[in-house]
Write an enzyme that holds these catalytic residues in place. Structure first.
Site, PDB file in Angstrom:
ATOM      1  N   TRP A 142      13.978 -20.342 -10.063  1.00 55.12           N
ATOM      2  CA  TRP A 142      14.463 -20.520 -11.480  1.00 55.12           C
ATOM      3  C   TRP A 142      14.836 -19.212 -12.161  1.00 55.12           C
ATOM      4  CZ3 TRP A 142      12.625 -19.162 -16.330  1.00 55.12           C
ATOM      5  CH2 TRP A 142      13.156 -19.728 -17.427  1.00 55.12           C
ATOM      6  N   HIS A 143      13.840 -18.157 -11.841  1.00 57.97           N
ATOM      7  CA  HIS A 143      13.976 -17.062 -12.526  1.00 57.97           C
ATOM      8  C   HIS A 143      15.207 -16.255 -12.047  1.00 57.97           C
ATOM      9  CE1 HIS A 143       9.820 -17.721 -13.541  1.00 57.97           C
ATOM     10  NE2 HIS A 143      10.047 -16.868 -14.715  1.00 57.97           N
ATOM     11  N   GLY A 144      15.613 -16.418 -10.952  1.00 53.84           N
ATOM     12  CA  GLY A 144      16.951 -15.477 -10.581  1.00 53.84           C
ATOM     13  C   GLY A 144      17.211 -16.126  -8.957  1.00 53.84           C
TER      14      GLY A 144
END
Length: 483
Positions: free
Chosen positions: A325-327
């Site tokens: 989700w973060h990248g």
């Protein structure tokens, strides 16, 4: 528009005055004004992406509206999947398309097979990971009949686009934030003052702690080949406070700003660096995202119930998805795996809920055992942050290899060590204030002095001096804008 900019310093009082003195007579008009102000706020980055927010709003409002009228189980599932596919599809195209294409072609080239697949020059819309999850929570809860769907499109639009938390959270559940748009808000002086106090602390976290750390973190990570292990360890330490100051600072400003307008957003950080184990850390770090994954992914998968294999599977799924989700980078996936490895022993030995209270509650100092557990947890977190910050996995491994070399036992050398020492001094002051206020909603929420009242004002003047003398006001973007 950045919270740490002159633009926002002008925007906020104008919106505040219009909100309370012009549009306060009519709730519907007040909500319309919130939507307009929020769209203007977001449009200052790139007005074209306003259509994405509007599209997501219309889809999820329509799905919720249809779910209210539909009783057939299969048709309800179809409606839910429309929302899921649309929202995750937007994320997939804008955030992950190039990642999958690049890894797909790399995989085939490994087997000496060439395929033609070109990447797209896509600009990542700011905040897309936050508002898509926020609207998804609405449709999922409506589908599960945990809340009634709204018939008020304006209120729903305001819920999706509410400017204080639009671009970097907290990710609010519809059951908490949406009903607040149905009720008439009245100005509360004490809440407004509390909001301003939290904004002040958030700004100090961002421009004093995070942005000062960023100067040295960027230099050390960019040229890590040229620095000793001790200097690289210093860089990792500074990044730990950069990301915490940056992200929790944003949350504080968002929550404080919301209070100015009569809204209550949920706490997003609870002094995570005072955690005594990794399970406690994840209950205190980015609480809104952790809660979202727990409610909408971990528990539906079975949570901590079932066989040992099921527990292991679910933990790895939740942390890998959280990392992704973060990248769109393997570093985030490795970071997720690393935290899953940290967490698993606590879960399997049923020790993941041991530390649920505030550390050293009601005391001035932690016990020796608590202090050692805090250091251990922070050290494990620090290792994870190296992967989070590195350009790629190879860079992270090389960085870690140099940290664990004999050069770790040398004195850190850096061209700007004077500035580093000043930043470390600021971090120490910051830690002391955070420790003092760790039982509150935020560090300076109820700062009390046994001495005369004027001491409180001396304290605030001291914070103001720190902010304007040491603050970096170069309009540095918040780290989580990239997510």
């Amino acid at each position: 528009m950045l919270f740490n900019s002159i633009d926002f310093a002008i925007f906020l009082p104008i919106v505040f005055i219009l909100y309370w003195f012009v549009f306060n007579k009519n709730l519907k008009l007040q909500n319309v004004f919130v939507v307009i102000a929020s769209y203007f706020f977001y449009g200052c980055w790139d007005w074209r992406f306003l259509f994405l927010i509007l599209f997501s709003t219309v889809i999820d409002y329509s799905v919720g509206f249809q779910l209210a009228k539909e009783a057939h189980k299969t048709k309800r599932k179809i409606l839910l999947w429309i929302s899921i596919v649309v929202n995750l599809g937007l994320l997939g195209v804008f955030k992950y398309y190039n990642f999958f294409i690049d890894n797909f072609t790399t995989m085939f080239s490994f087997f000496n097979m060439r395929i033609e697949a070109s990447s797209l020059n896509i600009v990542l819309p700011v905040g897309i990971s936050f508002y898509t999850f926020q609207t998804l929570s609405y449709t999922i809860d409506v589908y599960k009949r945990k809340m009634e769907p709204t018939k008020d499109f304006i209120s729903f639009s305001a819920f999706v686009s509410f400017f204080p938390q639009l671009v970097a959270g907290p990710i609010e559940k519809a059951s908490n934030l949406l009903p607040q748009f149905y009720k008439k808000r009245t100005f509360d002086y004490s809440k407004a003052v509390d909001g301003l106090r939290q904004i002040l602390w958030g700004l100090i976290k961002k421009v004093v702690i995070a942005d000062n750390c960023a100067r040295y973190v960027n230099e050390i990570f960019l040229h890590s080949d040229y620095y000793s292990g001790s200097t690289l360890l210093l860089g990792a330490l500074l990044f730990a406070f950069q990301i915490y100051g940056d992200f929790s600072g944003y949350s504080d400003i968002a929550i404080g700003t919301s209070r100015l307008f009569g809204f209550h957003l949920k706490k997003n950080f609870a002094f995570p660096y005072f955690s005594r184990d990794i399970a406690e850390f994840w209950r205190r770090w980015h609480i809104s995202l952790s809660t979202w994954f727990k409610d909408y992914l971990y528990i539906p998968l079975g949570g901590s119930r079932g066989s040992v294999w099921s527990k292991i599977r679910n933990v790895f799924i939740i942390f890998i998805v959280s990392g992704f989700w973060h990248g769109a980078n393997w570093t985030f996936i490795v970071w997720g795996v690393l935290n899953a490895i940290y967490f698993l022993p606590l879960l399997l030995t049923h020790e993941n809920r041991v530390n649920t209270n505030v550390v050293a509650e009601g005391k001035s100092y932690p016990s020796v055992n608590e202090f050692l557990n805090i250091l251990k947890t922070f050290g494990l977190t620090l290792l994870g942050w190296v992967f989070f910050r590195a350009d790629n996995v190879q860079h992270a491994l090389h960085y870690m290899a140099r940290i664990t070399s004999l050069s770790l036992f040398t004195v850190p050398k850096f061209l700007k060590m004077g500035g580093v020492y000043t930043t470390l001094m600021l971090i120490m002051i910051f830690i002391l204030i955070e420790w003092k206020g760790r039982e509150q909603q935020y560090a300076i929420a109820e700062f009390r002095f046994k001495q005369a009242k004027y001491m409180r004002w001396v304290f605030y003047l001291f914070l103001g001096f720190i902010l304007f003398y040491y603050g970096d006001f170069n309009k540095t973007e918040f780290i989580y804008f990239a997510f």
